[in-house]
Scaffold this motif. Structure first.
Motif, PDB file in Angstrom:
ATOM      1  N   ALA A  60      52.523  41.757  24.226  1.00 51.67           N
ATOM      2  CA  ALA A  60      52.713  42.674  23.109  1.00 51.67           C
ATOM      3  C   ALA A  60      53.792  43.678  23.495  1.00 51.67           C
ATOM      4  CB  ALA A  60      51.407  43.389  22.789  1.00 51.67           C
ATOM      5  N   ASP A  61      54.546  44.117  22.511  1.00 54.64           N
ATOM      6  CA  ASP A  61      55.618  45.073  22.797  1.00 54.64           C
ATOM      7  C   ASP A  61      55.087  46.346  23.448  1.00 54.64           C
ATOM      8  OD1 ASP A  61      57.597  44.314  19.811  1.00 54.64           O
ATOM      9  OD2 ASP A  61      57.520  43.354  21.783  1.00 54.64           O
ATOM     10  N   SER A  62      53.883  46.723  23.092  1.00 48.93           N
ATOM     11  CA  SER A  62      53.317  47.981  23.581  1.00 48.93           C
ATOM     12  C   SER A  62      53.009  47.959  25.075  1.00 48.93           C
ATOM     13  CB  SER A  62      52.041  48.317  22.809  1.00 48.93           C
ATOM     14  OG  SER A  62      51.093  47.274  22.948  1.00 48.93           O
ATOM     15  N   VAL A  63      52.924  46.779  25.669  1.00 48.11           N
ATOM     16  CA  VAL A  63      52.592  46.699  27.096  1.00 48.11           C
ATOM     17  C   VAL A  63      53.695  46.049  27.918  1.00 48.11           C
ATOM     18  CG1 VAL A  63      50.151  46.518  26.463  1.00 48.11           C
ATOM     19  CG2 VAL A  63      51.436  44.439  27.032  1.00 48.11           C
ATOM     20  N   LYS A  64      54.721  45.579  27.272  1.00 51.04           N
ATOM     21  CA  LYS A  64      55.804  44.882  27.969  1.00 51.04           C
ATOM     22  C   LYS A  64      56.441  45.802  29.007  1.00 51.04           C
ATOM     23  CE  LYS A  64      57.656  42.046  25.199  1.00 51.04           C
ATOM     24  NZ  LYS A  64      58.464  41.429  24.102  1.00 51.04           N
ATOM     25  N   GLY A  65      56.597  45.270  30.203  1.00 48.54           N
ATOM     26  CA  GLY A  65      57.163  46.061  31.285  1.00 48.54           C
ATOM     27  C   GLY A  65      56.145  46.855  32.081  1.00 48.54           C
ATOM     28  N   ARG A  66      54.924  46.955  31.573  1.00 44.12           N
ATOM     29  CA  ARG A  66      53.863  47.699  32.266  1.00 44.12           C
ATOM     30  C   ARG A  66      52.731  46.780  32.715  1.00 44.12           C
ATOM     31  NH1 ARG A  66      50.892  51.337  29.602  1.00 44.12           N
ATOM     32  NH2 ARG A  66      51.130  50.325  27.561  1.00 44.12           N
ATOM     33  N   PHE A  67      52.432  45.766  31.933  1.00 42.54           N
ATOM     34  CA  PHE A  67      51.337  44.852  32.231  1.00 42.54           C
ATOM     35  C   PHE A  67      51.894  43.497  32.660  1.00 42.54           C
ATOM     36  CE2 PHE A  67      47.872  46.721  29.184  1.00 42.54           C
ATOM     37  CZ  PHE A  67      48.089  47.977  29.721  1.00 42.54           C
ATOM     38  N   THR A  68      51.158  42.833  33.544  1.00 42.92           N
ATOM     39  CA  THR A  68      51.522  41.492  33.992  1.00 42.92           C
ATOM     40  C   THR A  68      50.303  40.587  33.978  1.00 42.92           C
ATOM     41  OG1 THR A  68      53.248  42.397  35.444  1.00 42.92           O
ATOM     42  CG2 THR A  68      52.550  40.123  35.839  1.00 42.92           C
ATOM     43  N   ILE A  69      50.425  39.475  33.284  1.00 43.74           N
ATOM     44  CA  ILE A  69      49.349  38.485  33.269  1.00 43.74           C
ATOM     45  C   ILE A  69      49.678  37.395  34.279  1.00 43.74           C
ATOM     46  CG2 ILE A  69      50.376  37.157  31.372  1.00 43.74           C
ATOM     47  CD1 ILE A  69      47.498  36.605  30.380  1.00 43.74           C
ATOM     48  N   SER A  70      48.666  36.920  34.965  1.00 40.03           N
ATOM     49  CA  SER A  70      48.847  35.831  35.918  1.00 40.03           C
ATOM     50  C   SER A  70      47.550  35.035  35.985  1.00 40.03           C
ATOM     51  CB  SER A  70      49.224  36.363  37.304  1.00 40.03           C
ATOM     52  OG  SER A  70      48.202  37.196  37.818  1.00 40.03           O
ATOM     53  N   ARG A  71      47.589  33.902  36.649  1.00 36.70           N
ATOM     54  CA  ARG A  71      46.390  33.090  36.788  1.00 36.70           C
ATOM     55  C   ARG A  71      46.427  32.345  38.102  1.00 36.70           C
ATOM     56  NH1 ARG A  71      46.141  29.286  31.810  1.00 36.70           N
ATOM     57  NH2 ARG A  71      44.339  28.387  32.903  1.00 36.70           N
ATOM     58  N   ASP A  72      45.234  32.033  38.577  1.00 37.39           N
ATOM     59  CA  ASP A  72      45.065  31.218  39.770  1.00 37.39           C
ATOM     60  C   ASP A  72      44.120  30.088  39.386  1.00 37.39           C
ATOM     61  OD1 ASP A  72      44.392  30.059  42.196  1.00 37.39           O
ATOM     62  OD2 ASP A  72      44.334  31.953  43.274  1.00 37.39           O
ATOM     63  N   ASN A  73      44.669  28.923  39.119  1.00 34.00           N
ATOM     64  CA  ASN A  73      43.847  27.815  38.655  1.00 34.00           C
ATOM     65  C   ASN A  73      42.886  27.314  39.743  1.00 34.00           C
ATOM     66  OD1 ASN A  73      44.906  27.935  36.094  1.00 34.00           O
ATOM     67  ND2 ASN A  73      46.335  26.231  36.384  1.00 34.00           N
ATOM     68  N   ALA A  74      43.245  27.517  40.984  1.00 34.00           N
ATOM     69  CA  ALA A  74      42.345  27.112  42.068  1.00 34.00           C
ATOM     70  C   ALA A  74      41.088  27.980  42.092  1.00 34.00           C
ATOM     71  CB  ALA A  74      43.067  27.192  43.404  1.00 34.00           C
ATOM     72  N   LYS A  75      41.215  29.204  41.596  1.00 31.53           N
ATOM     73  CA  LYS A  75      40.080  30.124  41.562  1.00 31.53           C
ATOM     74  C   LYS A  75      39.499  30.277  40.165  1.00 31.53           C
ATOM     75  CE  LYS A  75      41.615  32.913  45.514  1.00 31.53           C
ATOM     76  NZ  LYS A  75      41.964  34.274  45.993  1.00 31.53           N
TER      77      LYS A  75
END
Length: 121
Positions: A60-75
């Motif tokens: 979302a534009d409101s969080v761009k540059g401040r929030f980061t999404i990531s994932r660990d499929n092994a976990k």
């Protein structure tokens, strides 16, 4: 798939939090994942999404540059790193899974219980 979000809490403006969402049940790597939030008196809104491989993300534009999404499929876990938090980020945060990457809450297939994030000024 069952989802459980955690990591919320109280933080001062400018601070950071990392949310986690642990998945169980079906094969986690089959799903695109998203984070949504709902503030008191407001509708649930899209925050971030990530493709099943982790190779694609959207915000979302409101969080761009401040929030980061990531994932660990092994976990079987998806994360939301939140930096430079603002009081307007205060909300219950939900993770969700879907068969397609989308910002639309109505299309998500599975939802976890939310975790409350409170940002004080």
């Amino acid at each position: 798939v069952q989802l459980q979000a955690s990591g919320g809490g109280l933080v001062q403006a400018g601070g950071s939090l990392r949310l986690s969402c642990a998945a169980s049940g079906r094969i986690f790597s089959f799903y695109d994942m998203g984070w949504f939030r709902q503030a008191p008196g407001k509708e649930r809104e899209f925050v971030a999404a990530i493709t099943r491989s982790g190779g694609g993300t959207s915000y979302a534009d409101s969080v761009k540059g401040r929030f980061t999404i990531s994932r660990d499929n092994a976990k079987n876990t998806v994360y939301l790193q939140m930096n430079s938090l603002k009081p307007e980020d205060t909300a219950v945060y939900y993770c969700a899974a879907s068969s397609i990457i989308t910002p639309m809450a109505s299309i998500m297939d599975y939802w976890g219980k939310g975790t409350l994030v409170t940002v004080s000024s």
